[in-house]
Design a protein around this motif. Sequence first.
Motif, PDB file in Angstrom:
ATOM      1  N   LEU A  34       0.673  -0.927   0.027  1.00  0.00           N
ATOM      2  CA  LEU A  34       0.284   0.038  -0.165  1.00  0.00           C
ATOM      3  C   LEU A  34       0.611   1.256   0.308  1.00  0.00           C
ATOM      4  O   LEU A  34       0.500   2.144  -0.702  1.00  0.00           O
ATOM      5  CB  LEU A  34      -0.510   0.056   1.180  1.00  0.00           C
ATOM      6  N   GLN A  35       1.708   1.043   0.554  1.00  0.00           N
ATOM      7  CA  GLN A  35       2.975   1.968   0.657  1.00  0.00           C
ATOM      8  C   GLN A  35       3.392   2.999  -0.505  1.00  0.00           C
ATOM      9  O   GLN A  35       3.793   3.852  -0.898  1.00  0.00           O
ATOM     10  CB  GLN A  35       4.146   1.939   1.695  1.00  0.00           C
ATOM     11  N   GLN A  36       3.860   1.613  -1.241  1.00  0.00           N
ATOM     12  CA  GLN A  36       4.338   1.392  -3.308  1.00  0.00           C
ATOM     13  C   GLN A  36       2.489   2.254  -3.838  1.00  0.00           C
ATOM     14  O   GLN A  36       3.610   2.891  -3.966  1.00  0.00           O
ATOM     15  CB  GLN A  36       5.096   0.399  -3.630  1.00  0.00           C
ATOM     16  N   ARG A  39       2.851   6.282  -2.484  1.00  0.00           N
ATOM     17  CA  ARG A  39       4.194   6.755  -3.284  1.00  0.00           C
ATOM     18  C   ARG A  39       4.240   7.195  -4.768  1.00  0.00           C
ATOM     19  O   ARG A  39       4.212   7.520  -5.561  1.00  0.00           O
ATOM     20  CB  ARG A  39       5.416   5.681  -2.716  1.00  0.00           C
ATOM     21  N   HIS A  40       3.491   5.384  -5.409  1.00  0.00           N
ATOM     22  CA  HIS A  40       3.524   5.864  -6.828  1.00  0.00           C
ATOM     23  C   HIS A  40       2.145   7.471  -7.692  1.00  0.00           C
ATOM     24  O   HIS A  40       2.057   7.957  -8.594  1.00  0.00           O
ATOM     25  CB  HIS A  40       2.147   5.052  -7.630  1.00  0.00           C
ATOM     26  N   PHE A  41       1.835   7.681  -6.367  1.00  0.00           N
ATOM     27  CA  PHE A  41       0.270   8.810  -6.528  1.00  0.00           C
ATOM     28  C   PHE A  41       1.119  10.126  -6.123  1.00  0.00           C
ATOM     29  O   PHE A  41       1.084  11.680  -5.930  1.00  0.00           O
ATOM     30  CB  PHE A  41      -0.917   8.629  -6.198  1.00  0.00           C
ATOM     31  N   GLU A  49       2.200   8.158   3.457  1.00  0.00           N
ATOM     32  CA  GLU A  49       1.779   7.336   4.859  1.00  0.00           C
ATOM     33  C   GLU A  49       0.996   7.134   5.520  1.00  0.00           C
ATOM     34  O   GLU A  49       0.197   6.553   6.205  1.00  0.00           O
ATOM     35  CB  GLU A  49       2.580   7.333   6.233  1.00  0.00           C
ATOM     36  N   ASP A  50       0.117   8.748   5.198  1.00  0.00           N
ATOM     37  CA  ASP A  50      -1.074   8.762   6.203  1.00  0.00           C
ATOM     38  C   ASP A  50      -1.784   8.461   5.215  1.00  0.00           C
ATOM     39  O   ASP A  50      -3.115   8.136   6.533  1.00  0.00           O
ATOM     40  CB  ASP A  50      -1.285  10.018   5.931  1.00  0.00           C
ATOM     41  N   MET A  51      -2.667   8.186   4.527  1.00  0.00           N
ATOM     42  CA  MET A  51      -3.232   7.524   3.083  1.00  0.00           C
ATOM     43  C   MET A  51      -3.982   6.102   3.618  1.00  0.00           C
ATOM     44  O   MET A  51      -4.708   5.556   3.621  1.00  0.00           O
ATOM     45  CB  MET A  51      -2.919   7.985   1.203  1.00  0.00           C
ATOM     46  N   VAL A  52      -2.543   5.663   3.557  1.00  0.00           N
ATOM     47  CA  VAL A  52      -1.850   3.905   3.964  1.00  0.00           C
ATOM     48  C   VAL A  52      -2.631   3.600   6.118  1.00  0.00           C
ATOM     49  O   VAL A  52      -3.634   2.912   5.945  1.00  0.00           O
ATOM     50  CB  VAL A  52      -0.428   3.324   4.077  1.00  0.00           C
ATOM     51  N   THR A  67     -13.151 -10.843   3.456  1.00  0.00           N
ATOM     52  CA  THR A  67     -12.316 -11.569   4.329  1.00  0.00           C
ATOM     53  C   THR A  67     -10.892 -11.452   3.695  1.00  0.00           C
ATOM     54  O   THR A  67     -10.603 -11.205   2.732  1.00  0.00           O
ATOM     55  CB  THR A  67     -12.410 -13.533   4.151  1.00  0.00           C
ATOM     56  N   PRO A  68      -9.965 -12.205   4.335  1.00  0.00           N
ATOM     57  CA  PRO A  68      -8.651 -12.355   3.857  1.00  0.00           C
ATOM     58  C   PRO A  68      -8.096 -12.515   2.466  1.00  0.00           C
ATOM     59  O   PRO A  68      -9.565 -14.048   2.283  1.00  0.00           O
ATOM     60  CB  PRO A  68      -7.771 -12.500   4.206  1.00  0.00           C
ATOM     61  N   PRO A  69      -7.771 -12.917   1.341  1.00  0.00           N
ATOM     62  CA  PRO A  69      -6.578 -11.501   1.367  1.00  0.00           C
ATOM     63  C   PRO A  69      -7.538 -10.371   0.987  1.00  0.00           C
ATOM     64  O   PRO A  69      -8.568 -10.316   0.389  1.00  0.00           O
ATOM     65  CB  PRO A  69      -5.907 -12.142   0.377  1.00  0.00           C
ATOM     66  N   MET A  70      -7.115  -8.905   1.266  1.00  0.00           N
ATOM     67  CA  MET A  70      -7.330  -8.080   0.415  1.00  0.00           C
ATOM     68  C   MET A  70      -6.844  -6.744  -0.127  1.00  0.00           C
ATOM     69  O   MET A  70      -7.586  -5.981  -0.335  1.00  0.00           O
ATOM     70  CB  MET A  70      -7.882  -7.066   1.849  1.00  0.00           C
ATOM     71  N   ASP A  71      -6.132  -7.588  -0.828  1.00  0.00           N
ATOM     72  CA  ASP A  71      -5.179  -7.336  -1.541  1.00  0.00           C
ATOM     73  C   ASP A  71      -5.844  -5.635  -2.442  1.00  0.00           C
ATOM     74  O   ASP A  71      -5.511  -4.734  -2.743  1.00  0.00           O
ATOM     75  CB  ASP A  71      -3.923  -8.043  -2.494  1.00  0.00           C
ATOM     76  N   ARG A  72      -6.605  -6.293  -3.270  1.00  0.00           N
ATOM     77  CA  ARG A  72      -7.357  -5.689  -4.616  1.00  0.00           C
ATOM     78  C   ARG A  72      -8.095  -4.246  -3.489  1.00  0.00           C
ATOM     79  O   ARG A  72      -7.923  -2.868  -4.640  1.00  0.00           O
ATOM     80  CB  ARG A  72      -8.358  -6.637  -5.596  1.00  0.00           C
ATOM     81  N   LEU A  73      -8.605  -4.745  -2.848  1.00  0.00           N
ATOM     82  CA  LEU A  73      -9.538  -4.277  -2.545  1.00  0.00           C
ATOM     83  C   LEU A  73      -8.924  -2.665  -1.486  1.00  0.00           C
ATOM     84  O   LEU A  73      -9.340  -1.636  -2.118  1.00  0.00           O
ATOM     85  CB  LEU A  73     -10.223  -4.258  -0.708  1.00  0.00           C
ATOM     86  N   ALA A  74      -7.938  -3.299  -1.135  1.00  0.00           N
ATOM     87  CA  ALA A  74      -6.747  -2.083  -0.416  1.00  0.00           C
ATOM     88  C   ALA A  74      -6.127  -1.407  -1.053  1.00  0.00           C
ATOM     89  O   ALA A  74      -5.995  -0.473  -1.343  1.00  0.00           O
ATOM     90  CB  ALA A  74      -5.431  -2.870   0.183  1.00  0.00           C
ATOM     91  N   LYS A  75      -5.327  -2.168  -2.346  1.00  0.00           N
ATOM     92  CA  LYS A  75      -5.122  -0.989  -3.380  1.00  0.00           C
ATOM     93  C   LYS A  75      -5.874  -0.305  -3.751  1.00  0.00           C
ATOM     94  O   LYS A  75      -5.884   1.238  -4.570  1.00  0.00           O
ATOM     95  CB  LYS A  75      -4.223  -1.590  -4.105  1.00  0.00           C
ATOM     96  N   VAL A  76      -7.406  -0.804  -4.203  1.00  0.00           N
ATOM     97  CA  VAL A  76      -8.132  -0.115  -4.860  1.00  0.00           C
ATOM     98  C   VAL A  76      -8.610   1.490  -3.960  1.00  0.00           C
ATOM     99  O   VAL A  76      -9.127   2.425  -3.934  1.00  0.00           O
ATOM    100  CB  VAL A  76      -9.431  -0.163  -5.158  1.00  0.00           C
ATOM    101  N   LEU A  77      -8.575   1.209  -2.348  1.00  0.00           N
ATOM    102  CA  LEU A  77      -8.806   2.393  -1.991  1.00  0.00           C
ATOM    103  C   LEU A  77      -7.544   3.126  -1.701  1.00  0.00           C
ATOM    104  O   LEU A  77      -8.210   4.323  -1.462  1.00  0.00           O
ATOM    105  CB  LEU A  77      -9.099   1.473  -0.093  1.00  0.00           C
TER     106      LEU A  77
END
Length: 173
Positions: A34-36, A39-41, A49-52, A67-77
Amino acid sequence: MSQNRYLCVLMTNNNAKMTATEYQHEASRLRPLLQQEARHFLSDNDEAEDMVQDVLLKLWLMRDHVTPPMDRLAKVLVRNRCIDRLRRQRPTADIDTLPLAETSDDTQQSIDRMMAVIDTLPDLQQTILRLRHIEGMEMAEIALLIGSTPTAIRKALSRARMAVRDLYLKRYK
């Protein structure tokens, strides 16, 4: 898949209850990703870090519905949060630090002509044009000031611009 649709799919599982331990594991696994993404934006690491942190808090509040994994949802958020932040930022500069613009005689003449055309418009159109383009006010602010709706202001502004264009072309071209 859009964010809302993705959330709906995740929230349809009524048995989904993430424990605090599962959330901690997911959060620690997702944080670098999420930090990466942030930082892209955003150029500022502290802002990223505040956004994360905001997204991790949001995910914590949603833990009973995902439920895990939440990768896609977290990246979209994170992406949406960063885009919202960028849209809210307006670049500003102290007027004293800006270099004075050198205006040529032709440019000054065009400005004078344009202002002369604007002066011939009805009072309301003049006011709306000046508030929007000279003062830089938003439609909602102008609507409040004038006592109208933003939609009516947009229409009046559009009509004023067309009138200025037509009058300018008629007089000077």
